[in-house]
Structure formats: C-alpha cells, structure tokens
Design a protein around this motif. Structure first.
Motif, short mmCIF file in Angstrom:
data_model
loop_
_atom_site.label_atom_id
_atom_site.label_comp_id
_atom_site.label_asym_id
_atom_site.label_seq_id
_atom_site.Cartn_x
_atom_site.Cartn_y
_atom_site.Cartn_z
N LYS A 152 2.77 2.46 12.79
CA LYS A 152 2.99 3.82 13.29
C LYS A 152 4.48 4.11 13.35
CE LYS A 152 -1.19 3.80 16.06
NZ LYS A 152 -1.77 3.76 17.41
N ALA A 153 4.85 5.34 13.12
CA ALA A 153 6.24 5.76 13.16
C ALA A 153 7.16 4.85 12.34
CB ALA A 153 6.73 5.84 14.61
N PRO A 154 6.88 4.70 11.05
CA PRO A 154 7.77 3.90 10.21
C PRO A 154 9.16 4.52 10.14
CG PRO A 154 6.20 5.11 8.86
CD PRO A 154 5.76 5.28 10.28
N ALA A 155 10.17 3.65 10.06
CA ALA A 155 11.56 4.12 10.04
C ALA A 155 12.04 4.31 8.60
CB ALA A 155 12.45 3.12 10.79
N CYS A 156 11.38 5.22 7.90
CA CYS A 156 11.66 5.42 6.47
C CYS A 156 13.14 5.65 6.16
CB CYS A 156 10.80 6.53 5.92
SG CYS A 156 9.03 6.17 5.98
N PRO A 157 13.89 6.39 6.99
CA PRO A 157 15.30 6.62 6.66
C PRO A 157 16.11 5.33 6.55
CG PRO A 157 14.59 8.17 8.33
CD PRO A 157 13.47 7.20 8.14
N TYR A 158 15.65 4.25 7.16
CA TYR A 158 16.39 2.99 7.13
C TYR A 158 15.80 2.02 6.10
CZ TYR A 158 18.25 4.78 11.51
OH TYR A 158 18.85 5.56 12.46
N ALA A 194 0.84 -1.21 0.00
CA ALA A 194 0.00 0.00 0.00
C ALA A 194 0.87 1.25 0.00
CB ALA A 194 -0.93 -0.01 1.21
N ARG A 195 1.96 1.22 0.73
CA ARG A 195 2.82 2.41 0.83
C ARG A 195 3.68 2.58 -0.41
NH1 ARG A 195 4.31 2.00 7.34
NH2 ARG A 195 2.26 2.75 8.03
N PRO A 249 3.31 8.39 5.21
CA PRO A 249 3.23 6.92 5.09
C PRO A 249 2.16 6.29 5.98
CG PRO A 249 5.22 7.61 6.26
CD PRO A 249 4.61 8.85 5.67
N GLU A 250 1.89 6.91 7.13
CA GLU A 250 0.93 6.31 8.06
C GLU A 250 -0.50 6.31 7.52
OE1 GLU A 250 1.22 7.57 12.09
OE2 GLU A 250 3.39 7.61 12.08
N PHE A 292 10.71 -13.57 -0.75
CA PHE A 292 10.17 -12.23 -0.89
C PHE A 292 9.04 -11.98 0.12
CE2 PHE A 292 7.82 -8.73 -2.97
CZ PHE A 292 8.88 -7.85 -3.14
N ALA A 293 8.26 -13.00 0.36
CA ALA A 293 7.20 -12.87 1.37
C ALA A 293 7.82 -12.56 2.73
CB ALA A 293 6.37 -14.15 1.44
N GLN A 294 8.84 -13.33 3.07
CA GLN A 294 9.47 -13.11 4.38
C GLN A 294 10.21 -11.79 4.42
OE1 GLN A 294 10.73 -17.05 6.38
NE2 GLN A 294 10.78 -17.51 4.19
N ALA A 295 10.73 -11.35 3.28
CA ALA A 295 11.37 -10.04 3.22
C ALA A 295 10.37 -8.92 3.51
CB ALA A 295 12.02 -9.84 1.85
N CYS A 296 9.21 -9.02 2.88
CA CYS A 296 8.15 -8.01 3.11
C CYS A 296 7.69 -8.02 4.56
CB CYS A 296 6.95 -8.29 2.22
SG CYS A 296 7.12 -7.72 0.53
N MET A 297 7.54 -9.21 5.11
CA MET A 297 7.02 -9.31 6.48
C MET A 297 8.03 -8.79 7.50
SD MET A 297 4.60 -12.66 6.35
CE MET A 297 5.49 -13.76 5.28
N ASP A 298 9.31 -9.10 7.27
CA ASP A 298 10.34 -8.54 8.15
C ASP A 298 10.38 -7.03 8.05
OD1 ASP A 298 11.12 -10.89 9.22
OD2 ASP A 298 13.21 -10.79 8.56
N LEU A 299 10.31 -6.53 6.82
CA LEU A 299 10.33 -5.08 6.63
C LEU A 299 9.13 -4.43 7.34
CD1 LEU A 299 11.99 -2.92 4.99
CD2 LEU A 299 10.05 -2.92 3.42
N GLY A 300 7.96 -5.05 7.17
CA GLY A 300 6.76 -4.51 7.79
C GLY A 300 6.82 -4.54 9.31
N ALA A 301 7.51 -5.54 9.85
CA ALA A 301 7.57 -5.68 11.30
C ALA A 301 8.59 -4.75 11.93
CB ALA A 301 7.88 -7.14 11.66
N THR A 302 9.65 -4.41 11.17
CA THR A 302 10.76 -3.68 11.79
C THR A 302 10.91 -2.24 11.29
OG1 THR A 302 12.28 -4.51 10.11
CG2 THR A 302 12.07 -5.81 12.12
N VAL A 303 10.63 -2.01 10.02
CA VAL A 303 10.87 -0.69 9.42
C VAL A 303 9.56 -0.04 8.99
CG1 VAL A 303 11.96 0.52 7.49
CG2 VAL A 303 13.19 -1.33 8.66
N CYS A 304 8.82 -0.74 8.17
CA CYS A 304 7.58 -0.20 7.61
C CYS A 304 6.42 -0.49 8.58
CB CYS A 304 7.30 -0.83 6.25
SG CYS A 304 6.05 0.03 5.27
N ARG A 305 6.58 0.03 9.82
CA ARG A 305 5.64 -0.25 10.90
C ARG A 305 4.34 0.54 10.69
NH1 ARG A 305 10.74 0.90 14.61
NH2 ARG A 305 10.24 2.97 13.81
#
Length: 331
Positions: free
Chosen positions: A189-195, A147-148, A210-211, A174-187
């Motif tokens: 609330k307060a996504p860590a876009c710089p990383y 979505a983002r 992004p929120e 790729f699925a696990q890559a997306c899920m890890d990203l969503g859990a750690t960076v692309c949260r």
DNA sequence: GATACGTGGAA
DNA sequence: TTTCCAAGTAT
C-alpha cells in the motif's frame, strides 16, 4: 529495456545497501550457508524486525549446523517460542540433522528443495545467496515488484516473468535487491514510486494504479473459537504440559486443556484471554482446578521464560496471574 | 488449488 | 477496534 531496468535496480541496491542487518553487504559474493538457511527459514512469513534479535540469539547459542543438529528438540523449540509457525522449528530440527547426516549442505536448488521446510522460495534463495546459482527466489516482494514492472495483475503469470527478467550471474544480489525494494519502496500500500529506481520502466506506475498489481487477494471471515485451559497451582509453580507433536502449536509447552470448540463452554473462568490466529480468533478460558490434569510438570513461575511457551499461553498465564492478584487484593 | 499454520506492527 | 500483511511450506 527490461534488462536495463534489472541493471539499474542492482546498482541501486549496491549503492544503497540496506540488506538484512546480519548479512554481508551486496557484492561480497557467497554467504555462509548455515546462516542463510537459518535466517531464510525464520523469515518465512515473518518480519525482519521480529527475526533479527531471534536470529542473533540462535547463532550465538548454536554457531554451526553441527551444534544445532546435536541440540535436544525441546531446547530448539523453546528458543523458537514466540516466533510462530512452529512447523518451521520442527522442520528446522529435521533439516539440520539431515544435512549433518549427509555431510553438509547440498549446493543445488533441486537438492535443497528435498529437505524438510525448504520450499520453492527458500531452496532458490539459499542456492542463489549461499551458492551463487542462477536460481529465482520468488517471495511476496519479488511477486509484487515483477507484477508492477510488467503490469501483471494475475499472480500465476508472475513467476515466468521473473525467470525471464532475472539477470544471469547476480541472482543472489538481485533477489535481495527486489526484496529490499518491495519492503521499502514498492510496498503493498502507498508505494513510494517517486523514489523508485524502476519508475521509468514500471507499467503499473505508468497506469497510475500500482496498488492494483498484483490483484488484491479475496479475504475471508475469521471464525471465532473457544478453549479451556486448566490452571493448577502449587506454591510458586504452575502445571504445564506439552502439546501433541503435530498440528497447531505442535510440540510446544502449554497449559493443559481439552480440544477447542465452536461453542463457549459453560465455565466460571479465572481469566479469559483473546488471541488472534491467522485463520480464527480464540477465547481461552483459564479455569482453576485443584489438582494437575494429565501428563506434565510443575513449572516454577520464576522460570516461566525458560518454559518455551508460545505467545497464546504466555499471555494467558499472565492474565491468570493478574487475576489471582486482583482476587487476593479484593479479599 | 485451497486450507492450516502464529505473531506483531502499522494504518 | 479491525484489517492487512510479512524473505512460505506441507498436505
């Protein structure tokens, strides 16, 4: 452009592998179906932190789908106690036995989807991660990342976009890559876009909001309900029962009691325990009774942990025992 | 499409 | 304290 973004995410994931603790590192190919199936079912609406120790205990006790399928229902339900969404455990039992009866796991998404407890996400996840199929598992993380990246506020548009974006031949990683990203960076609330390895490709980040992707869900009020639980004691035992096989806490061990209601019953409880469910808040009034009510068994207090109590009743019993001690001290 | 279905951790 | 939300599924 978006193909490059997918490739960048995949490489990022393979370099900073932080997959599920028990899962083989990215790039190691197909993973054992039994473990993928069991962990994916446990992970439905449940955090990795909660699942990890429970998953490890499960596979130590039942190392194969054959051993799990052969275990008594009550043992499996008791091992699941505290994990919530108990229909998952009931479906897990039925699913294990169906798989053993048919001689092993089906390897296609379509066949997996027919098994109890395996919906669109889980069937696709198992097909991709355990069997290397080009399936597209869309969980809440994938939904949010897609979505983002594509700037889609409308959730109904996300699934098609994910399917078009998904790289061929690398579906599981790729699925696990997306899920890890969503859990750690692309949260949420307060996504860590710089990383984020996708920042340069991300429409929502470019918009600076992004929120707002996907659009937040409307929330609704949680009603308040009330229940009675009968507290029958004998020496160092308490009378327990088993709840009906379906519905809330279906098939689980419990304190006996009448159906819950919207009005607070007139009673003089030994203890009141408040418990938050997803869709309502419950006040459970634990009331002393002289004799056991209904079918059940005497459970030694020393072995309460073995009873397989869901958290509601485990906490209510703790509250009642605490109240008993207080009364004894006051007397 | 809307609702029922648990629990625990974070903010 | 309250609210949100998590590798969703079944009906």
């Amino acid at each position: 452009m978006h193909a490059k973004a997918a490739s960048r995410l995949l490489h990022h994931y393979r370099e900073h592998a932080r997959a599920l603790p028990w899962r083989a590192p990215p790039g190691s190919g197909r993973q054992e179906p039994y473990r993928v199936w069991l962990s994916e079912v446990m992970l439905q609406q449940t955090t990795v932190a909660t699942v990890t120790p429970r998953f490890l205990r499960f596979i130590e006790r039942w190392p194969t789908i054959e051993t799990l399928a052969a275990a008594p229902d009550e043992q499996i339900l008791a091992e699941w106690a505290g994990l919530g969404y108990y229909a998952r455990a009931r479906n897990l039992i039925a699913c294990a036995r169906a798989i053993v009866a048919r001689g092993g796991f089906p390897s296609s998404e379509a066949e997996l989807r027919k098994l109890p407890g395996l919906g669109a996400y889980t069937a696709a996840a198992i097909a991709a991660i355990a069997f290397g199929e080009d399936a597209v598992p869309v969980d809440t993380n994938v939904e949010r990342v897609v979505a983002r990246v594509f700037g889609l506020a409308d959730r109904t548009e996300v699934r098609a976009a994910a399917g078009a974006w998904w790289p061929v031949g690398d579906a599981g990683d790729f699925a696990q890559a997306c899920m890890d990203l969503g859990a750690t960076v692309c949260r949420p609330k307060a996504p860590a876009c710089p990383y984020c390895p996708l920042r340069a490709d991300c429409r929502a980040a470019a918009l600076g909001t992004p929120e707002l992707f996907p659009a937040p869900k409307a929330r609704k009020v949680r009603p308040h309900r009330f229940g009675l639980a009968w507290w029958a004691r004998r020496d160092d035992e308490v009378w327990l029962t088993r709840r009906p096989a379906t519905g809330l806490l279906g098939g689980m061990a419990a304190l006996p009691g009448p159906e819950w209601s919207d009005e607070r019953p007139a009673a003089n409880p030994l203890a009141v325990h408040r418990h938050g469910f997803t869709h309502f808040t419950l006040d459970l009034l634990v009331v002393r009774v002289a004799e056991p009510i209904g079918d059940g068994w005497w459970q030694p207090l020393a072995d309460l942990a073995d009873a397989g109590l869901p958290t509601l009743y485990r906490r209510a019993i703790e509250a009642a025992l605490h109240a008993e001690r207080e009364r004894r001290l006051a007397a």
